[in-house]
Design a protein around this motif. Structure first.
Motif, mmCIF file in Angstrom:
data_model
loop_
_atom_site.group_PDB
_atom_site.id
_atom_site.type_symbol
_atom_site.label_atom_id
_atom_site.label_comp_id
_atom_site.label_asym_id
_atom_site.label_seq_id
_atom_site.Cartn_x
_atom_site.Cartn_y
_atom_site.Cartn_z
ATOM 1 N N GLY A 54 0.814 -1.208 0.000
ATOM 2 C CA GLY A 54 0.000 0.000 0.000
ATOM 3 C C GLY A 54 0.850 1.261 0.000
ATOM 4 O O GLY A 54 0.562 2.216 -0.723
ATOM 5 N N GLN A 55 1.910 1.264 0.799
ATOM 6 C CA GLN A 55 2.817 2.415 0.829
ATOM 7 C C GLN A 55 3.544 2.564 -0.496
ATOM 8 O O GLN A 55 3.740 3.677 -0.994
ATOM 9 C CB GLN A 55 3.816 2.268 1.968
ATOM 10 N N LEU A 56 3.948 1.433 -1.074
ATOM 11 C CA LEU A 56 4.632 1.465 -2.366
ATOM 12 C C LEU A 56 3.704 2.028 -3.441
ATOM 13 O O LEU A 56 4.114 2.895 -4.240
ATOM 14 C CB LEU A 56 5.094 0.066 -2.748
ATOM 15 N N ALA A 57 2.452 1.587 -3.462
ATOM 16 C CA ALA A 57 1.497 2.071 -4.449
ATOM 17 C C ALA A 57 1.210 3.554 -4.274
ATOM 18 O O ALA A 57 1.146 4.302 -5.244
ATOM 19 C CB ALA A 57 0.201 1.270 -4.350
ATOM 20 N N SER A 58 1.065 4.005 -3.021
ATOM 21 C CA SER A 58 0.807 5.424 -2.805
ATOM 22 C C SER A 58 2.029 6.265 -3.164
ATOM 23 O O SER A 58 1.892 7.370 -3.658
ATOM 24 C CB SER A 58 0.373 5.685 -1.374
#
Length: 69
Positions: free
Chosen positions: A58-62
């Protein structure tokens, strides 16, 4: 008494199936591999490891989304 962790067993099966040569796989063999990988994901998801992986992705995608702005 011997116990087997289902997640570990599925991970070993996935690794063994992915080590095979790509040319020798049939369409049904590929479908079975996908089903096993999905089952592994369902087993891992509610664990702390699965939650950590989900948070990381999720952090990578954001981060990717924010960098494209």
């Amino acid at each position: 008494m011997l116990t087997i962790n289902v997640g570990v067993l599925l991970a070993v099966i996935v690794l063994l199936r992915l080590r095979r040569r790509t040319e020798s796989r049939s369409r049904n063999d590929e479908k079975l591999t996908v089903i096993i990988v999905l089952a592994l994901g369902v087993v891992i998801a509610p664990t702390p490891l699965g939650e950590g992986i989900g948070d990381f992705l999720g952090q990578l995608a954001s981060g990717i989304t924010d960098s494209s702005r």
